[in-house]
Design an enzyme around this catalytic site. Structure first.
Site, PDB file in Angstrom:
ATOM      1  N   CYS A  95    -109.233  25.541  -0.921  1.00  9.29           N
ATOM      2  CA  CYS A  95    -108.424  24.420  -0.430  1.00  9.29           C
ATOM      3  C   CYS A  95    -108.346  24.462   1.095  1.00  9.29           C
ATOM      4  O   CYS A  95    -108.416  23.422   1.764  1.00  9.29           O
ATOM      5  CB  CYS A  95    -107.014  24.491  -1.015  1.00  9.29           C
ATOM      6  SG  CYS A  95    -106.906  24.563  -2.805  1.00  9.29           S
TER       7      CYS A  95
ATOM      8  N   HIS B 162    -108.808  21.692   4.138  1.00  8.19           N
ATOM      9  CA  HIS B 162    -107.543  21.145   4.629  1.00  8.19           C
ATOM     10  C   HIS B 162    -106.853  21.983   5.705  1.00  8.19           C
ATOM     11  O   HIS B 162    -105.789  21.599   6.174  1.00  8.19           O
ATOM     12  CB  HIS B 162    -106.606  20.907   3.450  1.00  8.19           C
ATOM     13  CG  HIS B 162    -107.137  19.883   2.495  1.00  8.19           C
ATOM     14  ND1 HIS B 162    -107.217  18.552   2.801  1.00  8.19           N
ATOM     15  CD2 HIS B 162    -107.660  20.005   1.235  1.00  8.19           C
ATOM     16  CE1 HIS B 162    -107.741  17.885   1.784  1.00  8.19           C
ATOM     17  NE2 HIS B 162    -108.020  18.743   0.827  1.00  8.19           N
TER      18      HIS B 162
ATOM     19  N   ARG C 127    -104.667  14.946  -8.543  1.00  5.98           N
ATOM     20  CA  ARG C 127    -105.434  15.183  -7.307  1.00  5.98           C
ATOM     21  C   ARG C 127    -105.939  16.615  -7.251  1.00  5.98           C
ATOM     22  O   ARG C 127    -107.060  16.865  -6.815  1.00  5.98           O
ATOM     23  CB  ARG C 127    -104.551  14.889  -6.090  1.00  5.98           C
ATOM     24  CG  ARG C 127    -105.336  14.886  -4.778  1.00  5.98           C
ATOM     25  CD  ARG C 127    -106.240  13.670  -4.691  1.00  5.98           C
ATOM     26  NE  ARG C 127    -107.171  13.779  -3.572  1.00  5.98           N
ATOM     27  CZ  ARG C 127    -108.451  14.095  -3.706  1.00  5.98           C
ATOM     28  NH1 ARG C 127    -108.965  14.335  -4.889  1.00  5.98           N
ATOM     29  NH2 ARG C 127    -109.234  14.164  -2.655  1.00  5.98           N
TER      30      ARG C 127
ATOM     31  N   CYS D 270    -109.850  17.655  -6.782  1.00  5.78           N
ATOM     32  CA  CYS D 270    -110.352  18.565  -5.740  1.00  5.78           C
ATOM     33  C   CYS D 270    -111.120  19.728  -6.363  1.00  5.78           C
ATOM     34  O   CYS D 270    -112.138  20.171  -5.833  1.00  5.78           O
ATOM     35  CB  CYS D 270    -109.188  19.107  -4.915  1.00  5.78           C
ATOM     36  SG  CYS D 270    -108.489  17.919  -3.765  1.00  5.78           S
TER      37      CYS D 270
END
Length: 288
Positions: free
Chosen positions: A202, A206, A245, A249
């Site tokens: 992640c 991000h 979501r 992802c």
């Protein structure tokens, strides 16, 4: 690379260490400092995007990319989630077959409480999310649970978020509770662990990759990620939950996705929401 290394050092317990700690819960509470994690993440974004106010990170990529923000501001003039909020209010106020309703299941009648989720339930020994408790409310009143990712559960959650707008997230990790801390660390571990055929975490998209093009898309900063859910995505053409979501992802990294409301996803939400403490609820939101 230097700023990424600085961030990693500032995150008190490095991701590799977290894997061991969270796996066996044999860590010393004195060595774990979630608040230092949160402040280090804020510091990282302050240094990387000095023109962006911390309070604006509830708006995702629109906090750091001016061109994207212009399009989003126009979209918000006639928000695509408006009808979902209205439908969510209708569903929220429709009594169950036994005469009770959602308001009977939640503190303050379910109004203005979104900022309290997720939370650690010492009694159940697990992280509880809002959508999870929406379905538990239904089941305890003899109703069938709703599907997790979209549809009515997203609409009810959107209405509850709408009633909580501008309320500040202050997620707590109970002092001295090793199980709660282990859940936080598991969420952190998942966030920073690479997975899938693309070997991505992640954080790759991000944290390091925030506002860096992946094909035609600009990944949003992780700070404030959870504040605007449920979200209406143009790609979906409809409203969806945070865990929808997460699953998306997961698929994008070519991993086998976990199911919405899996314990790992709830722990991830716990970690991410703690990182957004001090920011406000601004859900539901609209994204590309």
């Amino acid at each position: 690379m230097k700023i990424i290394k600085t961030l990693a050092l500032g995150l008190t317990v490095a991701a590799a260490t977290t894997v061991t700690y969270a796996a066996d819960s044999g860590f010393d509470l004195k060595t774990v400092n979630p608040e230092a994690d949160r402040l280090a993440l804020q510091k990282y974004y302050k240094e990387r995007f000095p023109k962006s106010e911390l309070s604006d990170y509830v708006n995702g990529i629109y906090a750091v990319d001016a061109a994207s923000r212009e399009q989003w501001v126009e979209l918000e003039e006639f928000p695509p989630y408006e009808f979902d909020v209205e439908k969510g209010e209708e569903l929220f106020n429709t009594p169950f077959a036994n005469g009770k309703g959602y308001a009977d299941c939640f503190e303050n009648g379910g109004i203005g409480i979104r900022q309290n989720y997720p939370y650690w339930s010492k009694e159940e020994g697990t992280v509880k999310t809002l959508e999870q408790e929406i379905n538990e409310c239904r089941e305890s009143n003899g109703e069938e649970p709703l599907k997790w990712g979209k549809g009515e559960i997203a609409q009810v959650s959107a209405y509850m978020a709408w009633t909580s707008r501008d309320k500040v997230f202050e997620i707590e990790i109970p002092e001295g509770d090793k199980d709660a801390m282990a859940a936080y660390l598991e969420g952190k571990k998942f966030f920073y662990t690479k997975r899938g055929q693309l070997n991505l975490s992640c954080a790759n998209c991000h944290v390091q990759g925030a506002n860096v093009f992946i094909r035609a898309d600009l990944p949003s900063p992780s700070l404030g990620h959870v504040t605007h859910f449920p979200v209406f995505r143009s790609k979906w053409g409809e409203l969806g939950t945070l865990h929808r979501r997460y699953s998306g992802c997961h698929k994008d990294s070519r991993s086998k996705p976990l199911k919405p409301q899996h314990e790992t996803f709830r722990n991830l939400e716990y970690f991410q929401t703690y990182m957004s403490n001090g920011l406000v609820v601004n859900g539901p939101g609209a994204r590309k």
